[in-house]
Design a protein around this motif. Structure first.
Motif, PDB file in Angstrom:
ATOM      1  N   PHE A   1       0.833  -1.197   0.000  1.00 46.25           N
ATOM      2  CA  PHE A   1       0.000   0.000   0.000  1.00 46.25           C
ATOM      3  C   PHE A   1       0.871   1.252   0.000  1.00 46.25           C
ATOM      4  O   PHE A   1       0.598   2.213  -0.719  1.00 46.25           O
ATOM      5  CB  PHE A   1      -0.938   0.004   1.203  1.00 46.25           C
ATOM      6  CG  PHE A   1      -1.821   1.217   1.265  1.00 46.25           C
ATOM      7  CD1 PHE A   1      -3.029   1.241   0.586  1.00 46.25           C
ATOM      8  CD2 PHE A   1      -1.433   2.348   1.968  1.00 46.25           C
ATOM      9  CE1 PHE A   1      -3.850   2.373   0.619  1.00 46.25           C
ATOM     10  CE2 PHE A   1      -2.241   3.478   2.004  1.00 46.25           C
ATOM     11  CZ  PHE A   1      -3.444   3.482   1.333  1.00 46.25           C
ATOM     12  N   PHE A   2       1.935   1.252   0.821  1.00 52.44           N
ATOM     13  CA  PHE A   2       2.836   2.401   0.867  1.00 52.44           C
ATOM     14  C   PHE A   2       3.449   2.659  -0.499  1.00 52.44           C
ATOM     15  O   PHE A   2       3.580   3.808  -0.942  1.00 52.44           O
ATOM     16  CB  PHE A   2       3.945   2.179   1.893  1.00 52.44           C
ATOM     17  CG  PHE A   2       3.485   2.245   3.322  1.00 52.44           C
ATOM     18  CD1 PHE A   2       2.350   2.953   3.684  1.00 52.44           C
ATOM     19  CD2 PHE A   2       4.185   1.588   4.321  1.00 52.44           C
ATOM     20  CE1 PHE A   2       1.927   3.020   5.001  1.00 52.44           C
ATOM     21  CE2 PHE A   2       3.777   1.642   5.639  1.00 52.44           C
ATOM     22  CZ  PHE A   2       2.641   2.359   5.984  1.00 52.44           C
ATOM     23  N   LYS A   3       3.844   1.595  -1.171  1.00 56.02           N
ATOM     24  CA  LYS A   3       4.451   1.754  -2.501  1.00 56.02           C
ATOM     25  C   LYS A   3       3.430   2.352  -3.473  1.00 56.02           C
ATOM     26  O   LYS A   3       3.762   3.240  -4.276  1.00 56.02           O
ATOM     27  CB  LYS A   3       4.943   0.403  -3.022  1.00 56.02           C
ATOM     28  CG  LYS A   3       6.146  -0.153  -2.269  1.00 56.02           C
ATOM     29  CD  LYS A   3       6.616  -1.455  -2.897  1.00 56.02           C
ATOM     30  CE  LYS A   3       7.852  -1.990  -2.199  1.00 56.02           C
ATOM     31  NZ  LYS A   3       8.337  -3.239  -2.827  1.00 56.02           N
ATOM     32  N   LYS A   4       2.187   1.875  -3.385  1.00 60.16           N
ATOM     33  CA  LYS A   4       1.145   2.412  -4.270  1.00 60.16           C
ATOM     34  C   LYS A   4       0.867   3.875  -3.938  1.00 60.16           C
ATOM     35  O   LYS A   4       0.664   4.705  -4.832  1.00 60.16           O
ATOM     36  CB  LYS A   4      -0.129   1.580  -4.122  1.00 60.16           C
ATOM     37  CG  LYS A   4      -1.204   1.932  -5.147  1.00 60.16           C
ATOM     38  CD  LYS A   4      -2.386   0.980  -5.032  1.00 60.16           C
ATOM     39  CE  LYS A   4      -3.465   1.330  -6.065  1.00 60.16           C
ATOM     40  NZ  LYS A   4      -4.645   0.426  -5.942  1.00 60.16           N
TER      41      LYS A   4
ATOM     42  N   MET B   1      -1.941  16.675  -5.454  1.00 60.72           N
ATOM     43  CA  MET B   1      -3.224  15.965  -5.450  1.00 60.72           C
ATOM     44  C   MET B   1      -3.967  16.234  -4.150  1.00 60.72           C
ATOM     45  O   MET B   1      -3.359  16.360  -3.089  1.00 60.72           O
ATOM     46  CB  MET B   1      -2.998  14.463  -5.621  1.00 60.72           C
ATOM     47  CG  MET B   1      -2.442  14.051  -6.973  1.00 60.72           C
ATOM     48  SD  MET B   1      -2.404  12.259  -7.156  1.00 60.72           S
ATOM     49  CE  MET B   1      -4.155  11.890  -7.295  1.00 60.72           C
ATOM     50  N   SER B   2      -5.276  16.290  -4.224  1.00 62.17           N
ATOM     51  CA  SER B   2      -6.088  16.467  -3.023  1.00 62.17           C
ATOM     52  C   SER B   2      -6.261  15.114  -2.335  1.00 62.17           C
ATOM     53  O   SER B   2      -6.066  14.056  -2.935  1.00 62.17           O
ATOM     54  CB  SER B   2      -7.459  17.035  -3.376  1.00 62.17           C
ATOM     55  OG  SER B   2      -8.211  16.065  -4.097  1.00 62.17           O
ATOM     56  N   GLN B   3      -6.645  15.154  -1.048  1.00 59.12           N
ATOM     57  CA  GLN B   3      -6.890  13.903  -0.336  1.00 59.12           C
ATOM     58  C   GLN B   3      -8.049  13.131  -0.957  1.00 59.12           C
ATOM     59  O   GLN B   3      -8.046  11.894  -0.963  1.00 59.12           O
ATOM     60  CB  GLN B   3      -7.170  14.205   1.140  1.00 59.12           C
ATOM     61  CG  GLN B   3      -5.918  14.618   1.912  1.00 59.12           C
ATOM     62  CD  GLN B   3      -6.217  15.034   3.337  1.00 59.12           C
ATOM     63  OE1 GLN B   3      -7.012  15.946   3.554  1.00 59.12           O
ATOM     64  NE2 GLN B   3      -5.589  14.389   4.300  1.00 59.12           N
ATOM     65  N   ASP B   4      -9.021  13.842  -1.511  1.00 60.49           N
ATOM     66  CA  ASP B   4     -10.143  13.167  -2.171  1.00 60.49           C
ATOM     67  C   ASP B   4      -9.670  12.417  -3.413  1.00 60.49           C
ATOM     68  O   ASP B   4     -10.065  11.257  -3.647  1.00 60.49           O
ATOM     69  CB  ASP B   4     -11.225  14.174  -2.561  1.00 60.49           C
ATOM     70  CG  ASP B   4     -11.967  14.724  -1.343  1.00 60.49           C
ATOM     71  OD1 ASP B   4     -12.523  15.831  -1.442  1.00 60.49           O
ATOM     72  OD2 ASP B   4     -11.976  14.037  -0.303  1.00 60.49           O
TER      73      ASP B   4
ATOM     74  N   LEU C   1      -6.825   5.208  -4.229  1.00 63.20           N
ATOM     75  CA  LEU C   1      -6.430   4.178  -3.261  1.00 63.20           C
ATOM     76  C   LEU C   1      -7.625   3.542  -2.557  1.00 63.20           C
ATOM     77  O   LEU C   1      -7.455   2.800  -1.586  1.00 63.20           O
ATOM     78  CB  LEU C   1      -5.488   4.794  -2.216  1.00 63.20           C
ATOM     79  CG  LEU C   1      -4.167   5.350  -2.760  1.00 63.20           C
ATOM     80  CD1 LEU C   1      -3.353   5.986  -1.641  1.00 63.20           C
ATOM     81  CD2 LEU C   1      -3.357   4.233  -3.399  1.00 63.20           C
ATOM     82  N   GLU C   2      -8.825   3.832  -3.035  1.00 66.54           N
ATOM     83  CA  GLU C   2     -10.049   3.229  -2.508  1.00 66.54           C
ATOM     84  C   GLU C   2     -10.221   3.512  -1.013  1.00 66.54           C
ATOM     85  O   GLU C   2     -10.276   2.598  -0.185  1.00 66.54           O
ATOM     86  CB  GLU C   2     -10.066   1.717  -2.766  1.00 66.54           C
ATOM     87  CG  GLU C   2     -10.004   1.375  -4.247  1.00 66.54           C
ATOM     88  CD  GLU C   2      -9.976  -0.120  -4.498  1.00 66.54           C
ATOM     89  OE1 GLU C   2     -10.013  -0.499  -5.668  1.00 66.54           O
ATOM     90  OE2 GLU C   2      -9.924  -0.894  -3.515  1.00 66.54           O
ATOM     91  N   GLY C   3     -10.268   4.801  -0.696  1.00 70.14           N
ATOM     92  CA  GLY C   3     -10.478   5.202   0.691  1.00 70.14           C
ATOM     93  C   GLY C   3     -10.976   6.630   0.741  1.00 70.14           C
ATOM     94  O   GLY C   3     -10.794   7.401  -0.200  1.00 70.14           O
ATOM     95  N   ASP C   4     -11.620   6.988   1.851  1.00 73.57           N
ATOM     96  CA  ASP C   4     -12.106   8.358   1.985  1.00 73.57           C
ATOM     97  C   ASP C   4     -11.018   9.244   2.587  1.00 73.57           C
ATOM     98  O   ASP C   4      -9.895   8.810   2.842  1.00 73.57           O
ATOM     99  CB  ASP C   4     -13.382   8.406   2.824  1.00 73.57           C
ATOM    100  CG  ASP C   4     -13.190   7.852   4.234  1.00 73.57           C
ATOM    101  OD1 ASP C   4     -12.021   7.740   4.683  1.00 73.57           O
ATOM    102  OD2 ASP C   4     -14.193   7.528   4.882  1.00 73.57           O
ATOM    103  N   ARG C   5     -11.369  10.514   2.841  1.00 70.78           N
ATOM    104  CA  ARG C   5     -10.400  11.487   3.349  1.00 70.78           C
ATOM    105  C   ARG C   5      -9.808  11.044   4.698  1.00 70.78           C
ATOM    106  O   ARG C   5      -8.605  11.174   4.925  1.00 70.78           O
ATOM    107  CB  ARG C   5     -11.072  12.854   3.486  1.00 70.78           C
ATOM    108  CG  ARG C   5     -10.135  13.971   3.925  1.00 70.78           C
ATOM    109  CD  ARG C   5     -10.947  15.237   4.129  1.00 70.78           C
ATOM    110  NE  ARG C   5     -11.421  15.733   2.856  1.00 70.78           N
ATOM    111  CZ  ARG C   5     -10.853  16.725   2.179  1.00 70.78           C
ATOM    112  NH1 ARG C   5      -9.777  17.312   2.658  1.00 70.78           N
ATOM    113  NH2 ARG C   5     -11.362  17.138   1.038  1.00 70.78           N
TER     114      ARG C   5
ATOM    115  N   ILE D   1      -7.263   8.272   4.177  1.00 75.67           N
ATOM    116  CA  ILE D   1      -5.999   8.781   3.633  1.00 75.67           C
ATOM    117  C   ILE D   1      -5.211   9.520   4.701  1.00 75.67           C
ATOM    118  O   ILE D   1      -3.981   9.425   4.780  1.00 75.67           O
ATOM    119  CB  ILE D   1      -6.269   9.706   2.422  1.00 75.67           C
ATOM    120  CG1 ILE D   1      -6.906   8.908   1.285  1.00 75.67           C
ATOM    121  CG2 ILE D   1      -4.970  10.353   1.946  1.00 75.67           C
ATOM    122  CD1 ILE D   1      -6.111   7.691   0.834  1.00 75.67           C
ATOM    123  N   SER D   2      -5.906  10.249   5.566  1.00 79.20           N
ATOM    124  CA  SER D   2      -5.233  10.972   6.639  1.00 79.20           C
ATOM    125  C   SER D   2      -4.514  10.003   7.581  1.00 79.20           C
ATOM    126  O   SER D   2      -3.360  10.220   7.972  1.00 79.20           O
ATOM    127  CB  SER D   2      -6.247  11.813   7.423  1.00 79.20           C
ATOM    128  OG  SER D   2      -5.622  12.498   8.486  1.00 79.20           O
TER     129      SER D   2
END
Length: 316
Positions: free
Chosen positions: A52-55, A65-68, A74-78, A81-82
């Motif tokens: 996941f870190f590599k992606k 890029m915005s968090q959205d 990456l298939e996740g919400d804000r 990602i935070s």
């Protein structure tokens, strides 16, 4: 180790951050991925975290890029990602410990030298960051006092200095030869040793033996202002200034800017003015750093490198 971050103009902060972000992201794909591979699955929260870190790094390679948008990739919400950003920064700090100082971190906000808050979205930077409270008492970490990536890599030699000097003093007598000192650039070298070899560097550059000069400079203490200064001269002496790329000129000028409060400040100011005359005024390109006041004539004529300056600056 304390650092004086680069004091860049507010209007240029985004361009500077973009350039640093691009260099750092390319570096991480080579070095950080290898670092992650050395850990077994027990070093991560779950079996997928390493990949996941590599992606994550590959996704944020695109600056700003915005968090959205990152979440969509990456298939996740804000919030997801935070949380993952905080976890990634933990590994980046561990990775940077003996390589980069201050460490590489992921930020979504930037604090300018004037204290202005900038939402420049996702960017990688060499900074300890600065925590600031919002109106609802949540904490946002801003990138602040940015240290240029190339200089942050060199700064780890300074980190090693502090831990090694005591051990070095036990093992070496005060009569250690200059050649012995020259073989350990990560340790502080006597100023007389540095000046002696800088004189040799000047002779090599005058004879246009650029590769030999660069090789000698690599063996000298990397954080010494004289060494940093002559590394920039070596690049300038390597080809006509109009053939240097925009990136080359930006790198040289930003490295020189860091020397404006050191013992080589007058020489640095003189060279920056010379670059502007050849680079900006002749070619009409934007000059990448604030221009310091040009030294007075009586100061310029006494600069020890003046003859070398003339050769580097007038090289066509």
């Amino acid at each position: 180790m304390a650092h004086r971050g680069l004091r860049m103009p507010t209007k240029n902060c985004r361009d500077f951050l973009r350039e640093e972000h691009n260099k750092i992201s390319e570096y991480l794909e080579l070095e950080f991925f290898t670092y992650l591979d050395q850990f077994d699955e027990g070093g991560f929260k779950d079996a997928d975290e390493k990949n996941f870190f590599k992606k994550f790094i590959k996704v944020i390679k695109k600056f700003g890029m915005s968090q959205d948008n990152i979440g969509n990739s990456l298939e996740g919400d804000r919030s997801f990602i935070s949380i993952k950003t905080e976890r990634l920064n933990y590994f980046l700090k561990k990775f940077s410990a003996c390589r980069i100082d201050p460490p590489i971190q992921v930020f979504y906000y930037h604090l300018t030298p004037e204290g202005q808050k900038k939402r420049v979205q996702c960017h990688l930077a060499c900074s300890q960051g600065r925590e600031l409270s919002t109106v609802n008492d949540s904490i946002i970490v801003y990138s602040a006092d940015i240290f240029p990536f190339d200089q942050a890599k060199e700064a780890c030699a300074g980190k090693l200095q502090e831990s090694n000097i005591q051990e070095k003093s036990k093992k070496e007598s005060q009569s250690a030869s200059a050649s012995e000192m020259l073989s350990t650039p990560s340790l502080i070298q006597p100023e007389t040793t540095v000046k002696k070899h800088i004189f040799e560097v000047g002779l090599l550059l005058k004879q246009h033996q650029i590769s030999e000069a660069k090789d000698l400079l690599q063996r000298l203490e990397p954080l010494n202002p004289l060494v940093i200064f002559h590394k920039q001269l070596a690049v300038l002496a390597s080809k006509p200034i109009k053939k240097l790329s925009n990136h080359d000129i930006k790198t040289i000028c930003k490295n020189l800017e860091l020397l404006l409060d050191t013992d080589v400040k007058h020489s640095t100011a003189f060279i920056l003015h010379a670059i502007k005359e050849k680079y900006h005024d002749t070619l009409g390109r934007r000059f990448p750093v604030p221009l310091p006041e040009k030294p007075a004539v009586e100061i310029i004529k006494d600069l020890p490198e003046l003859e070398l300056f003339d050769q580097v600056v007038i090289y066509e």
